[in-house]
Design a protein around this motif. Structure first.
Motif, mmCIF file in Angstrom:
data_model
loop_
_atom_site.group_PDB
_atom_site.id
_atom_site.type_symbol
_atom_site.label_atom_id
_atom_site.label_comp_id
_atom_site.label_asym_id
_atom_site.label_seq_id
_atom_site.Cartn_x
_atom_site.Cartn_y
_atom_site.Cartn_z
ATOM 1 N N LYS A 335 -54.683 -17.079 7.926
ATOM 2 C CA LYS A 335 -53.477 -17.161 7.097
ATOM 3 C C LYS A 335 -52.237 -17.630 7.872
ATOM 4 O O LYS A 335 -52.263 -17.872 9.068
ATOM 5 N N ASN A 336 -51.116 -17.732 7.131
ATOM 6 C CA ASN A 336 -49.929 -18.448 7.592
ATOM 7 C C ASN A 336 -49.269 -17.868 8.840
ATOM 8 O O ASN A 336 -48.838 -18.615 9.724
ATOM 9 N N GLU A 337 -49.132 -16.544 8.898
ATOM 10 C CA GLU A 337 -48.421 -15.962 10.041
ATOM 11 C C GLU A 337 -49.107 -16.338 11.353
ATOM 12 O O GLU A 337 -48.443 -16.709 12.329
ATOM 13 N N GLY A 545 -61.264 -11.057 3.316
ATOM 14 C CA GLY A 545 -60.030 -11.794 3.084
ATOM 15 C C GLY A 545 -58.772 -11.080 3.551
ATOM 16 O O GLY A 545 -58.716 -10.561 4.669
ATOM 17 N N ASP A 546 -57.741 -11.060 2.669
ATOM 18 C CA ASP A 546 -56.398 -10.613 3.062
ATOM 19 C C ASP A 546 -56.369 -9.219 3.672
ATOM 20 O O ASP A 546 -55.639 -8.980 4.641
ATOM 21 N N THR A 547 -57.131 -8.289 3.104
ATOM 22 C CA THR A 547 -57.119 -6.917 3.626
ATOM 23 C C THR A 547 -57.577 -6.887 5.080
ATOM 24 O O THR A 547 -56.952 -6.239 5.932
ATOM 25 N N VAL A 549 -57.618 -9.469 7.148
ATOM 26 C CA VAL A 549 -56.661 -10.234 7.955
ATOM 27 C C VAL A 549 -55.466 -9.363 8.327
ATOM 28 O O VAL A 549 -55.011 -9.369 9.482
ATOM 29 N N ASP A 550 -54.962 -8.595 7.375
ATOM 30 C CA ASP A 550 -53.829 -7.704 7.652
ATOM 31 C C ASP A 550 -54.194 -6.677 8.721
ATOM 32 O O ASP A 550 -53.403 -6.403 9.640
#
Length: 601
Positions: A335-337, A545-547, A549-550
Motif C-alpha cells: 500500500k501507499n505509505e 489485505g489491509d488488516t 498490512v496495518d
C-alpha cells in the motif's frame, strides 16, 4: 572497456553512488561534530554519583545519554560507510579508526551509568516513574536493564571492558582488511573466452554460469587463494570467538550463546528448535540435491554446481533500473505509505549500486538514526541481485519507519527481527513473478529460485549457526581453533546438510574463512528464523489485505519499544513455538515435490 572490468570509484557516475554528503558536507563538518561529541562525553561525567538521587537526575542523565549516543552513532556511521566505499584508502581507514576510538572513549566515560542505575531498588524506580511523567518514556528501557542486572558489572569493571573494546574489535578488522582490501584472486576465462578477474562481488555470478568449466575454475581458484591464508583467517576467527567467551564469563553467563541471546531476551529453545527442525527435514534437502543432479544430467554433482540455475533455457538478465521497477510492482500489496517511502529511497541516492575496486563486498543496509537508511550493493545484472535489492530495501524501510516512529532510545530494532522485513520483500517479489510467469520454463526457474532461497537462507544459515555453536563450545571446553580443526568441522557439516547425492569437494572446507557473519556473535541463526517469520507474514499480507498490512506496518514502526519476541507476536507470528519453522519446512517440501512433478511433466 569490458563490462567485466572492475572500475575505480572515481570512474563511476555520481547518481549510482549513495549521498553521504547529506551526512557531512565536508571533513570540517565531521570534525565539528566530533569535537562536540568529545565535549558532551566529558560533560556527561558530571552525572556520576548523582543519577539515582532524584527522578529529575535520572531523567536528565537518560536524556543526556541519548543526545551523546545519537551524535556518536551518526559520527561513526559516516566513517564506516566512507571506509566501505574503498577500503584501500588510508584516509578512510584513519577516519574509521578515529570513529572507533571515539566510541571506546564514550563507552568508557559512560561506563558508570548502567551500574549506578542498577543500585536503585524497585520501589524507588516505581516512585520516580510515578512522580515524573517524562520518565515513562524510558519504562521499557529501564525494565530491560533490570532484567540483565545479574550480568552488569561494577562501574570500574564496565570501564575496563569499554577501554578494551578497540582491542577486542581487532580480529574482525583484520578479517575485513585481509578479505576486502588485501586479498586478490586470479583471472579466469569466462563463458565467452574473455579474461575476468575473480572478485568477491562477481564470484556468485561466475558460479551461476552455464559453463561448468567456468564454475569449476572460479570455485577452485577462489578457495585455493583462501586456503593459502588459512592460518591467518583461523587466528582472526579464534581471537574473535575468544573475546565472546571471555565476555560471557565476565558477565556470569553459562556460555557465550546464552550471553548473546540474552541481550534480546531470546529463549535458547528458539536456537535449539531451529537446528532440530532442520535436521528433521534434511531428507527433503537430499531429495532436492538428487533432483538438481538429475536435471543437470551430471554423473556427479559437485559443490560448484549448487548455484547454476537448474532450468537452463531461461536467462534472466535484469539491468538495475528494470529490477527496481519489478520490485515496485511486486511490493504494491504493501500500500501507499510503504510505497511512497520506498520510492523516496530509490530516487534520493540511498543506494551505492556498482562494484568498484576496494569496495566492501556483499550488500547491507546501514546509516544512523539521523541519516538516510543507506544501502551498499555490488550489483550485477542477475535475478539474484534483484532479490538482493528487494532484501536490502526491506531492511532500510524497516529502519525508515522505526526511526520516524520511535524516539532514539527505541529507534533501532533487534537483530532477531532484522531479517524479517527484508525476507518478506523477497517472498512478495517471488509471489508476483510466479503469478505473472509466461511459460513452464520460467515457472520452473522461479520455483528453483525459491528453493534456493530456502537452501541458502534456512538450511545454509542453520548450518552456519550450528558451526558457530560447535566452534564456540570447542573453545569453551579448552580446545584450540586451528585451521585444520575448522576445515574438518566445516566439511563434516556440509556433508551432513547436503547429503549423499553430492560430492562435498575438499575446497569447501575453507569456505568458513570468507564468511564475515562468523564475526557477528551468533547472528546467523536469525536469518533462518527471520525467513520463517517472513514467509508467514507475507502470506498474511497477500491473503488478508489491509488488516495484515496495518499490522505489518506497526511491526516496522515498533523498533525496540518491546522485546522482539513480543513485537513479532503482535504481528501474528510466535517464534517461541516450533510452528513457524515447521511451517516453512512444509512449504519447502511442497515446493520440492511441485518442482519435481513439473520438471518431469
Amino acid at each position: 572497456m569490458s563490462s567485466k572490468e572492475v572500475l575505480e570509484r572515481k570512474d563511476i557516475s555520481e547518481e549510482l553512488k549513495w549521498d553521504l554528503e547529506s551526512m557531512y558536507i565536508d571533513q570540517e563538518a565531521w570534525n565539528k561534530d566530533y569535537e562536540r561529541a568529545v565535549e558532551l562525553a566529558k560533560k556527561f561525567e558530571n552525572h556520576k554519583g548523582n543519577i539515582v538521587n532524584s527522578s529529575d537526575n535520572l531523567y536528565n542523565a537518560l536524556k543526556d545519554r541519548d543526545e551523546l549516543y545519537r551524535l556518536v552513532e551518526h559520527i561513526y556511521s559516516y566513517t564506516h560507510l566512507k571506509l566501505d566505499e574503498d577500503t584501500r584508502l588510508g584516509s578512510s581507514q584513519e577516519l574509521a579508526d578515529k570513529g572507533m576510538s571515539l566510541i571506546i572513549d564514550v563507552e568508557d566515560k559512560t561506563s558508570f551509568f548502567v551500574p549506578e542505575i542498577l543500585t536503585i531498588d524497585n520501589d524507588t524506580i516505581a516512585k520516580y516513574l510515578f512522580e515524573k511523567e517524562e520518565l515513562k518514556l524510558y519504562k521499557q528501557y529501564l525494565e530491560d536493564l533490570f532484567r540483565q542486572k545479574d550480568h552488569i558489572l561494577s562501574a570500574r569493571e564496565e570501564s575496563i571492558i569499554a577501554q578494551f573494546g578497540e582491542v577486542a574489535s581487532a580480529p574482525e578488522k583484520i578479517f575485513s582488511m585481509l578479505n576486502d582490501a588485501d586479498l586478490t584472486f586470479p583471472t579466469i576465462k569466462d563463458e565467452n573466452g574473455n579474461d575476468v578477474e575473480i572478485t568477491s562481488g562477481n564470484f556468485i555470478p561466475l558460479m551461476e554460469s552455464n559453463n561448468r568449466e567456468v564454475r569449476k575454475n572460479a570455485f577452485k581458484e577462489l578457495y585455493k587463494t583462501y586456503y593459502s591464508f588459512r592460518n591467518t583467517f583461523a587466528a582472526a576467527l579464534s581471537g574473535d570467538l575468544k573475546n565472546n567467551v571471555f565476555n560471557a564469563k565476565l558477565r556470569n553467563f553459562k556460555n557465550s550463546r546464552e550471553a548473546s541471546l540474552s541481550a534480546n531476551n531470546i529463549p535458547l529453545g528458539v536456537y535449539d528448535n531451529l537446528i532440530k527442525a532442520i535436521h528433521n527435514n534434511l531428507d527433503t534437502m537430499y531429495k532436492y540435491m538428487d533432483i538438481r543432479k538429475r536435471v543437470l544430467k551430471l554423473d556427479e554433482l559437485h559443490m560448484y554446481d549448487l548455484y547454476v540455475p537448474i532450468v537452463q533455457a531461461v536467462d534472466f538478465s535484469i539491468p538495475y533500473d528494470e529490477g527496481v521497477e519489478l520490485i515496485k510492482k511486486a511490493l504494491a500489496p504493501l500500500k501507499n505509505e510503504y510505497l511512497t517511502a520506498m520510492n523516496e529511497g530509490f530516487n534520493s541516492r540511498w543506494i551505492d549500486i556498482k562494484e568498484n575496486r576496494g569496495k566492501r563486498s556483499g550488500a547491507y543496509s546501514g546509516g544512523s538514526y539521523d541519516s538516510k537508511p543507506y544501502i551498499l550493493l555490488n550489483y550485477h545484472d542477475t535475478l539474484d541481485n534483484v532479490f538482493t535489492v528487494a532484501h536490502e530495501m526491506g531492511h532500510s524501510m524497516h529502519s525508515y519507519f522505526t526511526r520516524r516512529s520511535q524516539p532514539f532510545v527505541y529507534g533501532d530494532y533487534s537483530i532477531f527481527v532484522a531479517e524479517v522485513a527484508s525476507t518478506a520483500n523477497e517472498a512478495l517479489l517471488l509471489d508476483y513473478m510466479l503469478k505473472n510467469v509466461r511459460d513452464k520454463n520460467e515457472k520452473l526457474y522461479l520455483l528453483n529460485h525459491y528453493l534456493e532461497s530456502f537452501r541458502t537462507t534456512v538450511f545454509r544459515q542453520t548450518m552456519f549457526a550450528e558451526f558457530e555453536q560447535i566452534i564456540h563450545e570447542h573453545i569453551e571446553n579448552g580446545g584450540a581453533l586451528t585451521a585444520d580443526y575448522l576445515c574438518e568441522t566445516y566439511k563434516k557439516l556440509n556433508q551432513l546438510y547436503y547429503g549423499p547425492n553430492i560430492i562435498v569437494d575438499e575446497e569447501i572446507a575453507i569456505e568458513w574463512a570468507r564468511i564475515p557473519h562468523f564475526y557477528y556473535n551468533y547472528y546467523v541463526f536469525q536469518y533462518a528464523t527471520g525467513f520463517s517469520a517472513a514467509v508467514a507474514l507475507s502470506e498474511k499480507i497477500l491473503k488478508e489485505g489491509d488488516t495484515a498490512v496495518d499490522s505489518y506496518l506497526n511491526f516496522l514502526k515498533s523498533g525496540s519499544s518491546d522485546y522482539p519476541i513480543n513485537v513479532l507476536r503482535k504481528a501474528g507470528v510466535d517464534m517461541t513455538t516450533e510452528e513457524p519453522v515447521n511451517y516453512a519446512m512444509g512449504i519447502f517440501k511442497r515446493l520440492v515435490d511441485e518442482f519435481d512433478e513439473l520438471i518431469q511433466a
